[in-house]
Motif scaffolding. Structure first.
Motif, short mmCIF file in Angstrom:
data_model
loop_
_atom_site.label_atom_id
_atom_site.label_comp_id
_atom_site.label_asym_id
_atom_site.label_seq_id
_atom_site.Cartn_x
_atom_site.Cartn_y
_atom_site.Cartn_z
N ARG A 154 21.94 55.59 43.01
CA ARG A 154 22.13 54.21 44.18
C ARG A 154 21.29 55.53 45.24
N PHE A 155 22.12 56.53 45.53
CA PHE A 155 22.03 57.33 47.27
C PHE A 155 21.39 58.63 46.52
N LYS A 156 21.43 58.35 45.28
CA LYS A 156 20.51 60.39 45.08
C LYS A 156 21.19 61.37 45.82
N GLN A 157 22.66 61.34 45.31
CA GLN A 157 23.59 62.12 45.71
C GLN A 157 25.06 62.43 44.26
N PRO A 158 24.51 63.86 44.24
CA PRO A 158 25.21 64.21 43.07
C PRO A 158 27.05 64.07 43.35
N ILE A 159 27.50 63.67 42.46
CA ILE A 159 29.38 62.98 42.30
C ILE A 159 30.02 63.79 41.07
N GLU A 160 30.87 64.66 41.94
CA GLU A 160 32.18 64.76 40.55
C GLU A 160 32.81 63.81 40.40
N ILE A 161 33.51 63.70 39.74
CA ILE A 161 34.93 62.24 39.45
C ILE A 161 36.36 62.80 39.07
N GLU A 162 36.83 63.12 39.21
CA GLU A 162 38.44 63.42 38.73
C GLU A 162 39.39 62.35 38.91
N HIS A 163 39.17 61.66 37.83
CA HIS A 163 40.50 60.97 37.17
C HIS A 163 41.84 61.01 37.64
N ARG A 164 42.24 60.80 38.69
CA ARG A 164 43.65 61.26 38.75
C ARG A 164 45.60 60.72 38.83
N ASP A 165 45.54 60.37 39.29
CA ASP A 165 46.87 58.85 38.54
C ASP A 165 45.72 57.45 37.65
N ARG A 166 46.77 57.84 36.44
CA ARG A 166 46.18 57.03 35.85
C ARG A 166 47.55 55.62 35.72
N THR A 167 46.85 54.22 35.93
CA THR A 167 47.72 53.27 35.13
C THR A 167 47.96 52.69 33.77
N ALA A 168 46.88 53.59 32.79
CA ALA A 168 47.06 53.79 31.31
C ALA A 168 48.03 54.66 31.64
N ASP A 174 44.80 53.56 39.88
CA ASP A 174 44.03 54.60 39.83
C ASP A 174 43.42 55.02 40.05
N THR A 175 43.59 56.35 40.91
CA THR A 175 43.13 57.08 41.34
C THR A 175 41.99 58.10 41.32
N PHE A 176 40.90 58.17 42.23
CA PHE A 176 39.70 58.88 41.76
C PHE A 176 39.37 60.32 42.52
N PHE A 177 39.21 61.70 42.84
CA PHE A 177 39.13 62.93 43.04
C PHE A 177 37.30 62.66 43.43
N LEU A 178 37.11 62.67 44.34
CA LEU A 178 35.56 63.03 44.29
C LEU A 178 34.80 63.84 45.29
N ARG A 179 34.23 65.12 45.06
CA ARG A 179 33.47 65.53 45.89
C ARG A 179 31.80 64.63 45.67
N ILE A 180 31.15 64.66 46.89
CA ILE A 180 30.07 63.79 47.16
C ILE A 180 29.06 64.81 47.40
N GLY A 181 28.34 65.44 46.43
CA GLY A 181 27.10 66.14 47.61
C GLY A 181 26.54 65.64 48.65
N PRO A 182 25.50 66.39 49.41
CA PRO A 182 24.45 65.52 50.37
C PRO A 182 22.98 64.44 49.65
N PRO A 183 22.48 63.71 49.78
CA PRO A 183 21.34 63.35 49.01
C PRO A 183 20.18 63.96 48.91
N ALA A 184 19.89 64.25 47.67
CA ALA A 184 19.05 64.42 47.86
C ALA A 184 17.98 64.94 48.45
N ALA A 185 17.28 66.24 49.23
CA ALA A 185 16.03 66.10 49.87
C ALA A 185 14.80 65.13 49.96
#
Ligand code: 1MF
Length: 187
Positions: A154-168, A174-185
């Motif tokens: 939606r926001f044209k931002q690259p996003i890397e998702i690392e699922h860390r703590d898991r209720t499973a 649950d926790t997710f560590f996110l690396r979020i890039g700047p919006p594409a120009a």
């Protein structure tokens, strides 16, 4: 959950796999209504049943069905009358996540049977954050992965998702560590 959720699953299956596939999926679930009403409440088991049936019918793990549904939810709700609600969430993935509990509070103030999850952001730095997801519902972390990918689109931002703590695996939430890039120009 509100019928809107089951309607979104129906629309996703119909557009990506066709009406016949949807008919076969619904035939696998006992006691479905002929049609879902957006503002009506359905037992969560209806939604879980649809996901399990879609998983069996499509030969895809339920986690993959849930993730696909999460991605779809962002465009579906934007197109189905909730565009203004989503716009209120802000102009970036980070801003949207920070506003998400307020968004649910707003929906919940009008529709009091909403059982909203909660999302908290900690360790917010330039381009990274740790997202804490709390829910009364079980097994929906893959759905959150899809929602995050949908927000990235939606926001044209690259996003890397690392699922860390898991209720499973017995974690409290649950926790997710996110690396979020700047919006594409813009071109
Ligand atoms: O309890 C519920 O019925 C319920 C339904 C949908 C609770 C939450 C949600 C939204 N949520 C779905 C996954 C829930 C997972 C869980 O419970 O652990 C997605 C939340 C979300 C996350 C990231 C980005 C966007 C997100 O959603 C935006 C949103 C949230 C709620 C609505 C729309 C967009 C919404 C609007 C009206 C609703 C229900 C949900 O109900 C209606 C519909 C029509 C008429 C009257 C009420």
């Amino acid at each position: 959950m509100y019928g809107l959720v089951n309607r979104a699953i129906e629309q996703l299956v119909k557009t990506q796999h066709g009406e016949d596939t949807w008919r076969r999926i619904t035939a696998r679930v006992a006691g479905l209504p002929g049609q879902f009403v957006s503002m009506q409440q359905y037992p969560d088991d209806v939604t879980y049943g649809l996901v399990a049936a879609a998983s069996a019918e499509l030969g895809a793990p339920p986690e993959q069905v849930l993730e696909g549904f999460g991605r779809y939810w962002i465009t579906y709700t934007a197109d189905e009358g909730y565009g203004d609600l989503l716009s209120m969430g802000g102009h970036s993935v980070q801003q949207f996540l920070l506003n998400l509990d307020a968004l649910h509070a707003r929906v919940g103030s009008r529709f009091d049977e909403l059982v909203p999850p909660s999302f908290q952001c900690t360790e917010v730095k330039d381009g990274t954050l740790l997202l804490h997801y709390h829910s009364r519902r079980k097994g929906l972390a893959p759905l959150v992965v899809g929602l995050l990918k949908g927000l990235g689109e939606r926001f044209k931002q690259p996003i890397e998702i690392e699922h860390r703590d898991r209720t499973a695996d017995g974690a409290s939430h649950d926790t997710f560590f996110l690396r979020i890039g700047p919006p594409a120009a813009a071109p």
